[in-house]
Design a protein around this motif. Structure first.
Motif, PDB file in Angstrom:
ATOM      1  N   VAL A  82       8.877   4.390  13.267  1.00 46.21           N
ATOM      2  CA  VAL A  82       8.276   5.378  14.165  1.00 46.21           C
ATOM      3  C   VAL A  82       6.792   5.114  14.405  1.00 46.21           C
ATOM      4  N   PHE A  83       6.104   4.613  13.388  1.00 45.55           N
ATOM      5  CA  PHE A  83       4.646   4.460  13.480  1.00 45.55           C
ATOM      6  C   PHE A  83       4.225   3.093  12.948  1.00 45.55           C
ATOM      7  N   PRO A  84       4.598   1.997  13.638  1.00 45.53           N
ATOM      8  CA  PRO A  84       4.306   0.654  13.123  1.00 45.53           C
ATOM      9  C   PRO A  84       2.822   0.321  13.056  1.00 45.53           C
ATOM     10  N   THR A  85       1.981   1.071  13.778  1.00 47.15           N
ATOM     11  CA  THR A  85       0.536   0.820  13.710  1.00 47.15           C
ATOM     12  C   THR A  85      -0.040   1.161  12.344  1.00 47.15           C
ATOM     13  N   VAL A  86       0.801   1.686  11.440  1.00 46.08           N
ATOM     14  CA  VAL A  86       0.361   1.901  10.064  1.00 46.08           C
ATOM     15  C   VAL A  86      -0.053   0.576   9.428  1.00 46.08           C
ATOM     16  N   ILE A  87       0.447  -0.541   9.941  1.00 42.61           N
ATOM     17  CA  ILE A  87       0.071  -1.863   9.418  1.00 42.61           C
ATOM     18  C   ILE A  87      -1.437  -2.060   9.509  1.00 42.61           C
ATOM     19  N   MET A  88      -2.074  -1.437  10.510  1.00 40.98           N
ATOM     20  CA  MET A  88      -3.505  -1.630  10.730  1.00 40.98           C
ATOM     21  C   MET A  88      -4.367  -0.537  10.101  1.00 40.98           C
ATOM     22  N   MET A  89      -3.746   0.392   9.393  1.00 41.91           N
ATOM     23  CA  MET A  89      -4.495   1.482   8.778  1.00 41.91           C
ATOM     24  C   MET A  89      -4.999   1.102   7.396  1.00 41.91           C
ATOM     25  N   ARG A  90      -6.171   1.617   7.055  1.00 41.77           N
ATOM     26  CA  ARG A  90      -6.708   1.402   5.719  1.00 41.77           C
ATOM     27  C   ARG A  90      -6.014   2.332   4.728  1.00 41.77           C
ATOM     28  N   GLU A  91      -5.919   1.884   3.509  1.00 39.73           N
ATOM     29  CA  GLU A  91      -5.240   2.659   2.476  1.00 39.73           C
ATOM     30  C   GLU A  91      -5.933   3.990   2.235  1.00 39.73           C
ATOM     31  N   VAL A  92      -7.261   4.020   2.340  1.00 35.67           N
ATOM     32  CA  VAL A  92      -7.998   5.239   2.020  1.00 35.67           C
ATOM     33  C   VAL A  92      -7.637   6.365   2.979  1.00 35.67           C
ATOM     34  N   ARG A  93      -7.355   6.023   4.243  1.00 37.42           N
ATOM     35  CA  ARG A  93      -7.007   7.067   5.208  1.00 37.42           C
ATOM     36  C   ARG A  93      -5.632   7.666   4.897  1.00 37.42           C
TER      37      ARG A  93
ATOM     38  N   ARG B  96       0.837  -1.216   0.000  1.00 39.85           N
ATOM     39  CA  ARG B  96       0.000   0.000   0.000  1.00 39.85           C
ATOM     40  C   ARG B  96       0.862   1.251   0.000  1.00 39.85           C
ATOM     41  N   LEU B  97       1.869   1.274   0.874  1.00 44.88           N
ATOM     42  CA  LEU B  97       2.723   2.453   0.987  1.00 44.88           C
ATOM     43  C   LEU B  97       3.523   2.681  -0.293  1.00 44.88           C
ATOM     44  N   LYS B  98       4.028   1.599  -0.877  1.00 41.25           N
ATOM     45  CA  LYS B  98       4.773   1.749  -2.125  1.00 41.25           C
ATOM     46  C   LYS B  98       3.852   2.169  -3.264  1.00 41.25           C
ATOM     47  N   GLY B  99       2.604   1.671  -3.253  1.00 37.91           N
ATOM     48  CA  GLY B  99       1.653   2.046  -4.292  1.00 37.91           C
ATOM     49  C   GLY B  99       1.314   3.523  -4.255  1.00 37.91           C
ATOM     50  N   ILE B 100       1.344   4.122  -3.055  1.00 35.45           N
ATOM     51  CA  ILE B 100       1.085   5.560  -2.932  1.00 35.45           C
ATOM     52  C   ILE B 100       2.258   6.371  -3.456  1.00 35.45           C
ATOM     53  N   GLY B 101       3.454   5.768  -3.429  1.00 40.27           N
ATOM     54  CA  GLY B 101       4.625   6.465  -3.970  1.00 40.27           C
ATOM     55  C   GLY B 101       5.771   6.634  -3.006  1.00 40.27           C
ATOM     56  N   PHE B 102       5.727   5.980  -1.848  1.00 42.34           N
ATOM     57  CA  PHE B 102       6.796   6.105  -0.872  1.00 42.34           C
ATOM     58  C   PHE B 102       7.980   5.226  -1.264  1.00 42.34           C
ATOM     59  N   SER B 103       9.183   5.731  -1.026  1.00 44.06           N
ATOM     60  CA  SER B 103      10.397   4.970  -1.295  1.00 44.06           C
ATOM     61  C   SER B 103      10.641   3.952  -0.189  1.00 44.06           C
ATOM     62  N   ASP B 104      11.584   3.019  -0.440  1.00 43.61           N
ATOM     63  CA  ASP B 104      11.916   2.006   0.566  1.00 43.61           C
ATOM     64  C   ASP B 104      12.420   2.646   1.854  1.00 43.61           C
ATOM     65  N   VAL B 105      13.207   3.702   1.708  1.00 40.50           N
ATOM     66  CA  VAL B 105      13.748   4.380   2.893  1.00 40.50           C
ATOM     67  C   VAL B 105      12.625   4.959   3.738  1.00 40.50           C
ATOM     68  N   THR B 106      11.633   5.569   3.084  1.00 37.69           N
ATOM     69  CA  THR B 106      10.517   6.174   3.815  1.00 37.69           C
ATOM     70  C   THR B 106       9.620   5.112   4.425  1.00 37.69           C
ATOM     71  N   VAL B 107       9.399   4.007   3.712  1.00 36.88           N
ATOM     72  CA  VAL B 107       8.589   2.910   4.266  1.00 36.88           C
ATOM     73  C   VAL B 107       9.249   2.380   5.537  1.00 36.88           C
ATOM     74  N   THR B 108      10.572   2.199   5.500  1.00 31.28           N
ATOM     75  CA  THR B 108      11.299   1.743   6.687  1.00 31.28           C
ATOM     76  C   THR B 108      11.165   2.733   7.826  1.00 31.28           C
ATOM     77  N   ARG B 109      11.297   4.012   7.510  1.00 32.04           N
ATOM     78  CA  ARG B 109      11.186   5.057   8.533  1.00 32.04           C
ATOM     79  C   ARG B 109       9.794   5.075   9.163  1.00 32.04           C
ATOM     80  N   ILE B 110       8.748   4.911   8.349  1.00 32.31           N
ATOM     81  CA  ILE B 110       7.379   4.891   8.871  1.00 32.31           C
ATOM     82  C   ILE B 110       7.184   3.709   9.810  1.00 32.31           C
ATOM     83  N   LEU B 111       7.679   2.542   9.424  1.00 35.09           N
ATOM     84  CA  LEU B 111       7.531   1.360  10.273  1.00 35.09           C
ATOM     85  C   LEU B 111       8.366   1.470  11.546  1.00 35.09           C
TER      86      LEU B 111
END
Length: 453
Positions: free
Chosen positions: A178-189, A161-176
């Motif tokens: 600091v904010f690992p609960t992103v795993i439970m978020m819906r893509e629309v939000r 989902r995160l890569k489909g929105i346009g985030f790079s690997d570095v940013t996906v790693t950074r999000i996970l």
């Protein structure tokens, strides 16, 4: 210990996003991770396991001083085979976790040691589709997955989902990280947050940088937080272009509470200080000045002050706003850990934060400590008596009467003692220039004197 990055007050709002993915926490009454032990082991077996378990945990970096409390709080570990726990710890070590992250994770969430859980996630992390994973990312993903019973498929779908929105690997790693609960978020939000930021004028190529620097923006709702916040920025006579530039300069301004910037700016306009200090505070504009105050308030709150107390301290001592965050942290660490004063002293003596650390605070503290060790202080010297006196008065009270303190006080004693009370006399400045007498001038003077005789 590794910095905890899960924000407790953010979880309830995220739990409502996708209830199917969020079963309750594991039961604290689990007696063992082993699948072979249907009943609790007898005390004799637990006692036999105590020494092997202690040795095992020490081998993986656990401090011996903390092992007793750790095993006491998690006595079900005594019912688990040491060989099974060793396999679990080996798997964690194979995930390239640093020793510090491994110890921190097991200490805070010992349920991750379940062998079946780790076997499943060992494969899941290797196939998650992100290059350059970090120890902190793996630690937080495993903790959140164990607490909410998430599967590696949930992580893989989140990464897609995160890569489909346009985030790079570095940013996906950074999000996970600091904010690992992103795993439970819906893509629309997530998509709504990205679209809202693009609506402020931030280009798509800049969105990745914003989320890399401040992944916590994912915790905010568009209607409940971000939109009212930007409306407040515009109501304070800031154009959308200025707001966009400030977000790109430091995306953390999106972490301001609604109404917080307005209150800070009111405080700054009411400051009672010298004009040069006020001009220096506002030299980058009111928006940046307000945000710098916010950063310093958060810094003081880390050391135990509540928001209103930190707010009041900065209002009473505006010079503290001009010091960097690292300078303030250094002063706070010195106040609490070296000088052994309670942080509440700052409310009575806010001038402490406005003084120069190397030139004033440290020399004064060294003098007082020396006199205290020699029994030269009649009464205890509090922070007020240490900070409030001027440099000259402090010198006369605590340095001048004791010659040995001159060396401790250093060059500052020389500067105080050698300072003149009055400026150089004006007659010295306007004294006429001397010229050497020529031979002709000497003869004229002689002839003039002879005439007088």
């Amino acid at each position: 210990m590794a910095i905890r990055v899960l924000n407790r007050h953010l979880l309830p709002s995220l739990i409502t996003l996708n209830p199917k993915l969020m079963p309750p926490f594991p039961s604290p009454n689990i007696h063992s991770f082993s699948t072979n032990s249907a009943h609790p082991s007898p005390p004799q077996f637990q006692h036999r396991n105590l020494i092997p378990l202690s040795n095992l945990f020490q081998r993986y970096g656990f401090p011996p001083s903390e092992l007793h409390n750790f095993i006491t709080k998690n006595r079900y570990l005594l019912n688990t085979s040491p060989s099974e726990l060793d396999k679990s710890l080996r798997i964690l070590q194979s995930l390239n976790l640093s020793r510090r992250c491994l110890v921190s994770m097991v200490h805070d969430c010992p349920q991750v040691l379940e062998l079946d859980f780790l076997k499943k996630w060992e494969v899941g992390i290797s196939e998650m589709g992100v290059s350059g994973t970090t120890s902190l990312m793996i630690q937080n993903v495993l903790e959140i997955s164990r607490k909410f019973d998430l599967d590696p498929d949930d992580l893989s779908k989140c990464v897609q989902r995160l890569k489909g929105i346009g985030f790079s690997d570095v940013t996906v790693t950074r999000i996970l990280e600091v904010f690992p609960t992103v795993i439970m978020m819906r893509e629309v939000r997530i998509y709504h947050i990205v679209k809202f930021l693009q609506g402020t004028g931030i280009r798509k190529s800049e969105i990745d940088w914003v989320f890399n620097k401040f992944p916590g923006v994912l915790a905010f709702g568009v209607e409940s937080k971000l939109k009212p916040l930007l409306d407040e920025f515009e109501d304070t006579v800031y154009t959308l272009d200025v707001v966009r530039k400030e977000i790109l300069q430091d995306p953390r301004i999106l972490g301001l509470e609604v109404g917080e910037l307005t209150q800070i700016l009111k405080m700054l306009r009411s400051l009672k200080c010298r004009v040069p200090i006020k001009e220096q505070i506002f030299h980058e504009g009111p928006f940046r000045a307000g945000y710098e105050v916010k950063l310093r308030i958060d810094c003081l709150r880390k050391y135990g002050l509540i928001y209103t107390e930190a707010f009041t301290v900065l209002w009473k001592e505006p010079r503290a706003i001009l010091y960097g965050i690292k300078d303030i942290e250094k002063k706070m660490e010195f106040l609490v850990n070296v000088m052994n004063f309670d942080v509440q002293w700052l409310i009575e003596v806010p001038e402490y934060l406005g003084m120069n650390f190397e030139k004033q605070i440290v020399p004064r503290h060294n003098v007082i400590e020396y006199l205290r060790s020699k029994g030269g202080l009649g009464d205890e010297v509090g922070l007020r008596s240490l900070i409030k006196p001027s440099r000259h008065r402090f010198y006369n009270l605590y340095v001048k009467p004791y010659p040995e303190c001159e060396k401790i006080y250093g060059k500052f004693a020389v500067n105080v003692e050698g300072r003149r009370k009055h400026p150089v006399g004006m007659w010295k400045l306007f004294k006429s220039q001397k010229y050497s007498d020529s031979k002709e001038d000497v003869e004229n003077i002689k002839s003039f004197v002879e005439c007088l005789v």
